[in-house]
Every structure is written in structure tokens, then in C-alpha cells.
Design an enzyme around this catalytic site. Structure first.
Site, PDB file in Angstrom:
ATOM      1  N   HIS A 138       0.840  -1.195   0.000  1.00  0.00           N
ATOM      2  CA  HIS A 138       0.000   0.000   0.000  1.00  0.00           C
ATOM      3  C   HIS A 138       0.876   1.246   0.000  1.00  0.00           C
ATOM      4  CE1 HIS A 138      -3.185   2.838   0.964  1.00  0.00           C
ATOM      5  NE2 HIS A 138      -4.053   1.865   0.741  1.00  0.00           N
ATOM      6  N   HIS A 139       0.407   2.274  -0.695  1.00  0.00           N
ATOM      7  CA  HIS A 139       1.174   3.520  -0.783  1.00  0.00           C
ATOM      8  C   HIS A 139       1.334   4.175   0.588  1.00  0.00           C
ATOM      9  CE1 HIS A 139       3.263   6.508  -2.936  1.00  0.00           C
ATOM     10  NE2 HIS A 139       2.525   6.539  -4.021  1.00  0.00           N
ATOM     11  N   ALA A 140       0.458   3.855   1.538  1.00  0.00           N
ATOM     12  CA  ALA A 140       0.605   4.383   2.891  1.00  0.00           C
ATOM     13  C   ALA A 140       1.840   3.826   3.575  1.00  0.00           C
ATOM     14  CB  ALA A 140      -0.637   4.069   3.726  1.00  0.00           C
ATOM     15  N   ASN A 180       6.725   7.352   3.204  1.00  0.00           N
ATOM     16  CA  ASN A 180       6.732   8.220   2.033  1.00  0.00           C
ATOM     17  C   ASN A 180       7.549   9.473   2.323  1.00  0.00           C
ATOM     18  OD1 ASN A 180       4.527   7.288  -0.162  1.00  0.00           O
ATOM     19  ND2 ASN A 180       3.829   6.714   1.884  1.00  0.00           N
TER      20      ASN A 180
END
Length: 470
Positions: A137-139, A304
Site C-alpha cells: 500500500h502507498h501508505a 513516504n
């Protein structure tokens, strides 16, 4: 002690929540030579390597009304077999079948009741090959962090990437020593004035960048079939070119590798618009370009660390060299205007606000129609040398971007050894020609490579260098 998500990490969850058709996972696919190992062997070897990352056994704990940021906690019911899975391609196991399987896997959302990752063993590829697809997941990770997760499954330790070499140059291991404080009060005042001026310049630059981003977001892009609602099905395609050719283009014309990639993207989308019967306009392809702000010593951290820039790619220009030079100029303006600093400052500033304020704001904005940005192009520097997994050579690495927020196509670029690989993910209904889009980017780079070679020959022969209308 539980670790809370940053405002940026949590933002990807909120963007996903805004549209039930969206899966904000990113992926990487390693295509390997040789027969597929026994699955129990893969589970033991790959599973152990996956578990070396703390996030692999942690699950998100959220709080009612977003009163507090979600936090990572250990999953008491963790089962590796839920995360390392297998799939088989129908004969003949060609790229068409592989790309369809990648799209199918990536379109499904990750279960937030479990750790936010999967590793798929894909069997049945042609030429006696198999593949590993890592989906996170991008999280949990940005492009560079996800690339590092994928290379973490390889046999090689201490893999050198293009990012690490660039990062080492930008972030020296040894910081310069601080000056010895003066005992003279006059020096204190002079130093304070210099510091204030420095901070003021940074703030002004960031403010200018923020203004540029805001103005761009308030201007809708020209209407085209590349913007609009997103369904729940995906298409995927990929193409690869020689990294040496890309470097030669950049060197010959005095631009960056990223400029070359963006110019080729403009080439392909221009052709696609014409193919679809739509006239390319100057405002047809406003593009979001993520910019990494990750330090060299933070490559293994799963989170990120990105800022952003926005640029209009010149799909209205027919001449490939004019497109390349225009991309270079516009990206230079975006960099000098402080857009990257503005993005970083915004992320930092939101971290100082109460989490409910930022969470509710992101949720509200995510539900508003987004008509200004058409696509995202992210460039991830990958491993510099060829890798192996369980003794099998990794012959290809394919990046998989997400799509969301009205972007009906997304492009990820990954450099691996001597290849420059493009991965495109698109909405199933909006991108029936996604293979043509990928091939168009490849052709755009090939066209620039031919011009670079002819330009080099012209210089050696003392002839004038002419542009081409491609």
C-alpha cells in the site's frame, strides 16, 4: 511503542477511502529465468526475507473520527500464507497474459485488517520463466521504498542502486563541522541577520512554488478521454529501452534523464490523442511529477518521503526536439520556482496541525472532482547491477504505479542494470490502447536516440544540426 503514520502516509488511505473503485497499492515485478521453485521453498525463503521488514507483521489501528493518526501495531493473527500467494498464467504465458495478471492483482484492494502487502509467485511464463510481484500500500512506502522492498527479496545484499549513488552525492556521510560560536555579541547579531535572510529566501521561494501549484490546480485541463471517473478494473502494459540510449540523449542535448522520459511521454500521449480523434492542446497534459526527498541513509525506511512538481507536457508540439527542449525549460522553471520546496514545506506544516484537521480536510478535498491534473509520471532509480532470487537471474524489473483522483492512467519508470523500463497502469475502460501508449513512449525515446546519434555525427563532420518534425 506503536508508531503513528505521518500525515502524508495517512493521506493515501484517505484518498483511497474517497473512491471505492481505487486501490492505492504500488507494485514491482521481477521476471526470473529458470523453472519455478517448489512453492514451499519459495514460502520459506521469500517469506523469511519479507519478514525482515517490521511492517510485514504490523497492521493499522485506526481511531474513531480520525481523532488520532492511525498507528502500526503487531498483528497477533499474522499468517505468512495469507501474504505469499501464487497464480498461474494460461498458455502461452506471454506478456499479454502476464500483464493481464498484473492488472488483476493490482486492481484488488489490500485488506486493511491485515498487514498491507502481498507477494505473488506467478508461474507459467514463456521461455521457462516465472515472476514475483510485490504489492504494498502507498501508505506504507513510496516508489524508492517499494523498490528497496523488492530488491530486499534478492540474494544479493547491499544492492547498489542509482538512487543510492545520487543520494550519496546529495547527502554526504560526513556533515561539515559547525563553526565555533563567537563570544562577541556583534557577531551574534550578524549571524542572526544572515540566518534570517536565508530563512526568508527559502520561505519566499516556497511561497512562490505554492502559488504556482495552486494556480495550476485551479485551471482545468483541456477535456479529453484521459480524465474522468475510474472504474474497478485495470489494464497494464510495459516497454523497455536502452538506458545507454537515454543517457546519450540527455548528454547530447544537455537535458536530464527525467526530461527525456517526460518528452517521450508527451510524444506518446500526443499520438494517442490524435488516434482518439482529439486535438492536442497546450493544456491537454498537466502532469504530476513526484520528487523524492529521501536521504541516502533512509533507503530502508518504509514510509513516504516525496514532494511534487506540476508541469504541462507539450503535446501540442509536433517536433520531438522542440518537445524535449520545452520539457527541459518547463521543468527548470518548476524547480527554480520552489515547487519542490513548497510540497515539502506543506507536508511539514500539516504535521504540526492536529491530525483531525488534516484528515478531514484531505477527505473533503479527495471527494471533490479533480480536473486539472491528467496523469502522474514517477521515475524510480533501481538497481545498477543484475540481481538474482533463489539463484535465478532477474531478467526484467517492471514497475506498477497506482491511479486515483481522476488520473485514469499512471506511468512509473524504473532503471535496472542497462534497461530503462516503463510500466503503465490504466482504467480498463479509459485505456483500451494502453499497449499503444507504452509502445509510443518507447518509440518516442527511440526517435530521440536517432536524433542524438545524427546530431553527434553532424558535430563530428562539422555540419549544422537540424531539428526534425518526427
Amino acid at each position: 511503542m506503536a508508531e503513528h503514520l505521518t500525515t502524508l502516509d495517512a493521506g493515501f488511505l484517505q484518498i483511497e477511502d474517497a473512491d471505492h473503485h481505487v486501490s492505492l497499492a504500488i507494485g514491482g515485478v521481477a521476471v526470473l529465468a529458470g523453472p519455478t521453485p517448489e512453492f514451499d521453498e519459495v514460502l520459506e525463503t521469500i517469506g523469511a526475507r519479507c519478514l525482515s521488514n517490521p511492517r510485514s507483521t504490523q497492521v493499522l489501528r485506526t481511531h474513531p473520527l480520525d481523532l488520532t493518526a492511525p498507528e502500526w501495531v503487531d498483528d497477533p493473527d499474522f499468517d505468512l500464507a495469507r501474504h505469499v500467494r501464487r497464480a498461474a498464467l494460461p498458455a502461452p504465458g506471454d506478456d499479454v497474459a502476464l500483464f493481464a495478471e498484473i492488472a488483476t492483482i493490482m486492481e484488488r484492494r489490500l485488506d486493511r485488517e491485515r498487514p498491507l502487502w502481498e507477494c505473488w509467485v506467478i508461474e507459467g511464463l514463456a521461455q521457462n520463466r516465472w515472476a514475483l510481484l510485490v504489492k504494498v500500500h502507498h501508505a506504507l512506502a513510496d516508489g524508492i521504498a517499494a523498490s528497496n522492498l523488492l530488491t530486499g527479496l534478492c540474494d544479493d545484499t547491499g544492492v547498489t542502486t542509482f538512487a543510492s549513488s545520487i543520494g550519496a552525492a546529495r547527502h554526504p556521510a560526513r556533515r561539515p563541522s559547525l563553526p565555533v560560536p563567537s563570544l562577541n555579541p556583534v557577531d551574534w547579531i550578524n549571524e542572526s541577520v544572515r540566518w534570517t535572510r536565508s530563512v526568508g529566501k527559502v520561505a519566499l521561494r516556497a511561497a512562490g512554488g505554492a502559488a504556482g501549484i495552486t494556480v495550476s490546480l485551479l485551471r482545468p485541463a483541456a477535456r479529453s478521454s484521459f480524465t474522468g471517473p475510474i472504474g474497478d478494473l485495470r489494464r497494464y502494459s510495459s516497454a523497455a529501452v536502452s538506458l545507454h540510449d537515454v543517457e546519450e540523449i540527455a548528454h547530447t542535448f544537455g537535458v536530464t534523464i527525467n526530461d527525456v522520459a517526460l518528452a517521450a511521454v508527451a510524444d506518446s500521449y500526443r499520438t494517442a490523442l490524435l488516434r482518439r480523434g482529439q486535438q492536442p492542446r497546450a493544456d491537454s497534459l498537466r502532469t504530476l511529477v513526484p520528487v523524492s526527498v529521501r536521504a541516502a541513509d533512509a533507503g530502508d525506511t518504509s514510509d513516504n518521503r516525496v514532494s511534487l512538481m506540476l508541469s504541462l507536457l507539450p503535446v501540442d508540439l509536433a517536433d520531438p526536439l522542440a518537445r524535449l527542449r520545452t520539457v527541459h525549460t518547463r521543468m527548470g522553471v518548476a524547480k527554480s520556482s520552489g515547487q519542490r520546496q513548497a510540497g515539502s514545506l506543506l507536508v511539514w506544516a500539516t504535521s504540526l496541525l492536529p491530525f483531525p484537521v488534516t484528515a478531514w480536510t484531505v477527505r473533503l478535498l479527495s471527494r471533490l472532482p479533480q480536473r486539472s491534473v491528467v496523469t502522474v509520471v514517477t521515475n524510480v532509480p533501481g538497481p545498477r547491477t543484475q540481481l538474482t532470487v533463489m539463484g535465478r537471474t532477474v531478467v526484467r524489473l517492471l514497475p506498477v504505479p497506482p491511479i486515483a483522483a481522476g488520473f485514469r492512467t499512471g506511468i512509473a519508470i524504473l532503471s535496472y542494470a542497462d534497461e530503462f523500463t516503463l510500466g503503465l497502469l490504466g482504467d480498463f475502460d479509459a485505456a483500451p490502447d494502453i499497449d499503444e501508449l507504452a509502445a509510443g513512449i518507447q518509440r518516442g525515446i527511440d526517435r530521440l536516440a536517432r536524433l542524438a546519434k545524427s546530431s553527434g555525427r553532424a558535430r563530428r563532420n562539422g555540419s549544422p544540426v537540424l531539428s526534425s518534425n518526427g
